[in-house]
Scaffold this motif. Structure first.
Motif, short mmCIF file in Angstrom:
data_model
loop_
_atom_site.label_atom_id
_atom_site.label_comp_id
_atom_site.label_asym_id
_atom_site.label_seq_id
_atom_site.Cartn_x
_atom_site.Cartn_y
_atom_site.Cartn_z
N TYR A 1 -12.12 -1.65 4.67
CA TYR A 1 -12.56 -1.73 3.27
C TYR A 1 -13.84 -0.95 3.11
CZ TYR A 1 -9.19 -5.48 3.08
OH TYR A 1 -8.03 -6.20 3.16
N TRP B 1 -3.74 4.49 3.91
CA TRP B 1 -3.79 3.15 3.32
C TRP B 1 -2.90 2.14 4.04
CZ3 TRP B 1 -2.53 1.95 -2.54
CH2 TRP B 1 -3.02 0.66 -2.86
N PRO B 2 -1.62 2.47 4.28
CA PRO B 2 -0.77 1.46 4.93
C PRO B 2 -1.17 1.16 6.37
CG PRO B 2 0.57 3.15 3.86
CD PRO B 2 -0.84 3.67 3.90
N PRO C 1 0.80 -1.23 0.00
CA PRO C 1 0.00 0.00 0.00
C PRO C 1 0.84 1.29 0.00
CG PRO C 1 0.18 -0.83 2.23
CD PRO C 1 0.97 -1.77 1.36
N GLY D 1 -11.56 8.39 -1.57
CA GLY D 1 -10.42 7.47 -1.67
C GLY D 1 -9.12 8.21 -1.86
N ASP D 2 -9.16 9.26 -2.66
CA ASP D 2 -7.96 10.09 -2.86
C ASP D 2 -7.52 10.72 -1.54
OD1 ASP D 2 -6.29 11.73 -5.05
OD2 ASP D 2 -6.97 13.12 -3.51
N ARG D 3 -8.48 11.21 -0.76
CA ARG D 3 -8.13 11.78 0.56
C ARG D 3 -7.50 10.72 1.46
NH1 ARG D 3 -12.79 14.90 0.35
NH2 ARG D 3 -14.03 13.22 1.23
N PHE D 4 -8.08 9.52 1.43
CA PHE D 4 -7.59 8.38 2.22
C PHE D 4 -6.12 8.10 1.89
CE2 PHE D 4 -7.21 3.68 2.60
CZ PHE D 4 -7.66 3.49 3.91
N VAL D 5 -5.80 8.08 0.61
CA VAL D 5 -4.42 7.81 0.19
C VAL D 5 -3.50 8.97 0.57
CG1 VAL D 5 -2.88 7.43 -1.78
CG2 VAL D 5 -5.10 6.25 -1.67
N ARG D 6 -3.91 10.20 0.25
CA ARG D 6 -3.04 11.36 0.51
C ARG D 6 -2.79 11.58 2.00
NH1 ARG D 6 -2.81 15.37 -4.30
NH2 ARG D 6 -4.03 14.24 -5.81
N LEU E 1 -5.63 9.58 -6.72
CA LEU E 1 -5.03 8.37 -6.16
C LEU E 1 -6.07 7.54 -5.42
CD1 LEU E 1 -2.01 10.32 -4.59
CD2 LEU E 1 -2.03 9.12 -6.80
N LEU E 2 -6.21 6.28 -5.81
CA LEU E 2 -7.15 5.38 -5.11
C LEU E 2 -6.40 4.21 -4.50
CD1 LEU E 2 -10.32 5.10 -7.39
CD2 LEU E 2 -9.99 6.45 -5.33
N ARG F 1 -9.04 -0.04 -5.38
CA ARG F 1 -10.39 -0.50 -5.07
C ARG F 1 -11.42 -0.16 -6.14
NH1 ARG F 1 -12.24 3.23 0.03
NH2 ARG F 1 -12.02 5.25 -0.95
#
Lengths: 331, 331
Positions: free
Chosen positions: B151, B145-146, A277, B136-141, A291-292, A295
């Protein structure tokens, strides 16, 4: 001793399914599986994986695998009774297919269950990058709208030349959607598909040279690893957009980051990365990327359908019926 | 005295165009206009608007207007020589059409220039909300994610019943795009459109009761103001999604915020708001909304095309030719 017996023999006549790590569909719908099978959860055991596998080596015939925990040749060798690997993924780069073939182990993927959802999200990522939706949302949430008179223009989709890399189940669905939006769709694929009228290019460099955007939808294989390299990106050009809903390693990620940071391409919508990840931090500050967290297939509906496909394959195996979504041995 | 003369008579024979505030297309492409017309910029004058208007009252025949600065009956009354109002917008709720009709003042909108782009962005907002792309983009930025195994599932587009509110130039384009994605499209509109096979509902409440999502594409008029009220939202239901690319005031925004915060509807993609550029702050913390700063039509290509339409209307007026995109007096 009691505990060991309990480990080795299921509490009743349920068949054993080994999980090294639970795939997302299992996590959400575990009850479907635990009602019908005896689930051996290596990830909940205090034993090291090697010891856990040795304990069940003679009995485990089926592994339900997660893309996050590859089924390597080493693991396959530790399971001499293994006959079936069941995957919830479409792409199978996390399974050592050569070793499975050598051992005569069957492999099933998830079939077409995620194709529509991945195609929808690919289109969503493409619109998002072209029209700066996520960047616009950040602009509003940061409170910038009332204080900034800046007009940030995106780019029109209609008339854009979009190249599909891999016109399989997903790529074809992306093509149909973009065609309805007025994009001029072409593709590259292992073979030309005579069932469509989209323009075929024999390789990705030709495709990139003739396109404003690439949507990557192909499998990750030795032939496609780092297929989207610096040369391809420069052929796509400074306004070019790349969307990847396939596998991170199809793109040379180091070069992709460099091209994005240096403005050698125009933007990217990425669901997948080379070392998930982990996402290259240089991307976090860019407004022209979306960026996703891998998913694009993740919907309530597809997860329900995926659980049914997994269960059907497992039940078919244990009742000696044909598997629902077997992967051919030539894969 | 010299200065006043300079104000009242153009430096050469160029025709005067009054701007109270520059619309975005003018800001980006000002040179197209300043090469051909004498631009009277009320917004750059030290004079109060009223005094500025009085200075040019006898000479100004044309106003190029911005949606951010309504052309009210008061302003029209201050311009007795006014013959034409040129707008860069599709919707004309920022112009007092009754006063224009009474005075015999012609009005032009931008025609179909933005329709494809607005439709694309409407689809982008819908995919984004359903598939949680911006979230999802906010989650990654944020680097989640790691560290998070969560889910978060979105919802499938295929098979969803989507209601188009207003099947005009934009609504029809949205319908065609969603149809290609496997959505079941229906609509409400002033009249049933016999040229399409999409299911017609006579009003928005019937439409909402039979749909999983509403895409608002109609004009803002007295009849459509707050048409999407609490009753309509509750008919849409707890999983229901609303996308608005038309005008903020078509939705009762206070009720919309309440329904979103309390979970009475499932999500929203909003390009427009009742009191732009102010967006209700309660929305900033929600992951199931996507917020844009009123720019679904904003592309490099559409702005170029829009400038050409504005210029064509202006040139047609001053050469006594038919206007390119006149609004009929029954509007």
């Amino acid at each position: 001793m009691d505990q060991q017996n309990d480990h080795q023999s299921p509490p009743d006549d349920l068949h054993q399914i080994l999980l090294l790590r639970p795939p997302p569909v299992f996590t959400i719908h575990e009850h479907y599986f635990s009602n019908k099978f005896h689930i051996l959860k290596a990830y909940e055991s205090p034993l090291p994986t090697h010891d856990f596998l040795r304990e069940y080596a003679q009995s485990v015939k089926v592994v339900l695998c997660s893309a996050a925990r590859p089924i390597t040749a080493d693991i396959i060798r530790e399971l001499p009774a293994l006959e079936l690997v069941v995957s919830q993924a479409t792409g199978l780069n996390h399974i050592d297919m050569a070793e499975c073939r050598r051992r005569g182990i069957s492999v099933t993927n998830i079939g077409d269950v995620f194709s529509d959802d991945v195609a929808d999200a690919a289109v969503g990522l493409f619109i998002d990058v072209m029209r700066r939706i996520t960047a616009g949302d950040r602009f509003v949430r940061h409170g910038s709208w009332p204080v900034s008179g800046e007009y940030s223009l995106g780019f029109k989709l209609g008339g854009k030349k979009v190249g599909i890399v891999g016109l399989g189940n997903i790529g074809l669905r992306v093509a149909i959607r973009l065609d309805a939006m007025g994009c001029i769709v072409s593709y590259t694929s292992r073979q030309q598909k005579h069932s469509t009228t989209f323009t075929f290019y024999p390789n990705v460099l030709h495709l990139a040279s003739n396109c404003d955007a690439l949507i990557v939808c192909c499998s990750l294989t030795n032939a496609t690893r780092h297929m989207i390299n610096n040369t391809v990106m420069r052929a796509l050009g400074k306004q070019g957009v790349i969307v990847n809903v396939a596998r991170g390693a199809i793109i040379d990620e180091v070069e992709l980051v460099k091209c994005l940071v240096e403005g050698e391409i125009g933007g990217a919508g990425l669901d997948v990365f080379e070392n998930e990840p982990n996402v290259p931090k240089e991307l976090f500050g860019l407004d022209n990327v979306v960026l996703l967290p891998h998913r694009t297939g993740f919907t309530t509906e597809s997860f329900h359908d995926a659980a049914q496909v997994l269960l059907s394959n497992l039940e078919a195996f244990f009742t000696n019926k044909p598997l629902l979504t077997p992967i051919s041995s030539e894969f």
